[in-house]
Design an enzyme around this catalytic site. Structure first.
Site, mmCIF file in Angstrom:
data_model
loop_
_atom_site.group_PDB
_atom_site.id
_atom_site.type_symbol
_atom_site.label_atom_id
_atom_site.label_comp_id
_atom_site.label_asym_id
_atom_site.label_seq_id
_atom_site.Cartn_x
_atom_site.Cartn_y
_atom_site.Cartn_z
ATOM 1 N N CYS A 138 0.828 -1.212 0.000
ATOM 2 C CA CYS A 138 0.000 0.000 0.000
ATOM 3 C C CYS A 138 0.859 1.256 0.000
ATOM 4 C CB CYS A 138 -0.926 -0.012 1.210
ATOM 5 S SG CYS A 138 -1.925 1.474 1.368
ATOM 6 N N CYS A 141 -0.298 4.090 2.300
ATOM 7 C CA CYS A 141 -0.001 3.861 3.715
ATOM 8 C C CYS A 141 1.483 4.073 4.008
ATOM 9 C CB CYS A 141 -0.341 2.423 4.127
ATOM 10 S SG CYS A 141 -1.855 1.783 3.424
ATOM 11 N N ASP A 142 2.347 3.573 3.150
ATOM 12 C CA ASP A 142 3.764 3.475 3.512
ATOM 13 C C ASP A 142 4.696 4.359 2.692
ATOM 14 O OD1 ASP A 142 3.063 1.579 5.409
ATOM 15 O OD2 ASP A 142 3.233 -0.075 4.005
#
Ligand code: NDP
Length: 311
Positions: A138, A141-142
């Site tokens: 993701c 997200c990261d």
């Protein structure tokens, strides 16, 4: 189904941010929800490290810890949380009939499906080894953890294209590795990718090995499938965007799914085509896939279940 089925008002299947949020709302509305946690209690967030984009955690929080807090909050209001997997559902008539692998059978007035989706992985041992240590499913997200650094992403669909352009805004350079010589992504997304100067396409290529040390990913060895040539990319992050698989096998033929297996909901609601059956989180969303959007739709599902039961 057994004659002496347990009677339930609201059965929640799945335990990610969507399922737990539905449980919090359903329990506070006195629906006495029963939750089956599923194969991976806590869902996809339990395989991430730090979550920095969920509102309310200004210093970030580890995914597994956040899910533990969601669980405790759902339990605090009386959700009956069970470790187990739902193996069979019959949604043809109300009350709906459900069986779980703990041997229980239930008759339930409403069902909230929150079984999520699973990211597809390449299946390389090195990918597994560095999961959460540079290997991610993701970018939203990261990606932030790789600001100013070089990263690689694998895939040629809309997700990979979207994530590559997202990463290109944060990172110094993005290598996009695709196994063919054309992208599957929409023309609009292709245009974006090709006009982003710090994205380099590696066509006809597949990752052969993710390289790393005790601190995490340090590179990826990529093989050209046409020439057999290999090249090592020095990258800090390795993003896999080769698709997701919604966890809907058990609901096939019972509730309407789209052509890729996601549950179809009436737009703007959490309602499925079966009255009394609601869906929330990634099992009905291949677009946003965020913990906060999953939680939001979990809330919608529980409110709709309550209104359905009291109307
Ligand atoms: P897709 O299934 O569309 O694409 C997956 C990509 O990964 C393909 O390019 C595929 O290659 C590649 N791939 C699959 N398996 C492997 C493997 N083992 N090794 C290497 N490469 C592999 O998934 P997406 O997540 O991109 O999209 C899912 C759906 O969501 C699509 O319908 C998409 O259009 C939609 N979507 C829409 C968005 C939007 O409208 N903004 C944003 C994101 C998704 P190959 O092409 O060779 O098969």
């Amino acid at each position: 189904m057994s004659e002496n089925s347990e009677k339930v008002r609201c059965l929640i299947i799945g335990s990610g941010p969507a399922g737990y949020t539905a449980a919090i709302y359903a329990a506070r509305a006195d629906l006495k929800p029963v939750m089956y946690q599923g194969m991976q209690p806590g869902g996809q967030l339990t395989i991430t490290t730090e979550v920095e984009n969920f509102p309310g955690y200004p210093d970030g929080i580890d995914g597994p810890e956040m899910m533990e807090q969601f669980r405790k909050q759902a339990e605090r209001f009386g959700t009956d949380i069970r470790f187990g997997v739902v193996t069979r559902v019959d949604l043809s008539n109300r009350p709906f009939k459900v069986e779980a692998d703990d041997g229980k059978t239930m008759e339930t007035e409403t069902v909230i499906i929150a079984t999520g989706a699973s990211a597809k992985w390449l299946g390389l041992p090195s990918e597994q080894k560095y999961m959460g240590q540079g290997v991610s499913g993701c970018a939203t997200c990261d990606g932030f953890f790789y600001r100013g650094k070089d990263v690689a992403i694998v895939g040629g669909g809309d997700t990979a294209a979207e994530e590559a352009t997202y990463l290109a805004k944060l990172c110094k350079k993005v290598y996009m590795i695709h196994r063919r010589d054309t992208l599957r992504a929409s023309k609009a997304m292709q245009h974006k990718v090709f006009h982003t100067p710090n994205i380099e396409m590696l066509w006809d290529s597949v990752p052969a090995e993710v390289l790393g040390d005790e601190a995490g990913v340090t590179g990826v060895r990529v093989k050209n499938v046409k020439t057999g040539e290999e090249r090592t990319l020095d990258v800090w992050g390795f993003f896999v965007a080769i698709g997701h698989k919604p966890n809907t096998e058990v609901f096939a033929g019972q509730v309407e799914l789209d052509e890729t297996g996601y549950i179809k909901i009436i737009p703007g609601t959490a309602s499925t085509n079966v009255e009394g059956v609601f869906a929330c989180g990634d099992v009905q969303d291949h677009h946003y896939r965020q913990a906060v959007t999953a939680a939001g739709t979990g809330c919608m599902a529980a409110i709709e279940a309550e209104r359905f039961l009291t109307s």
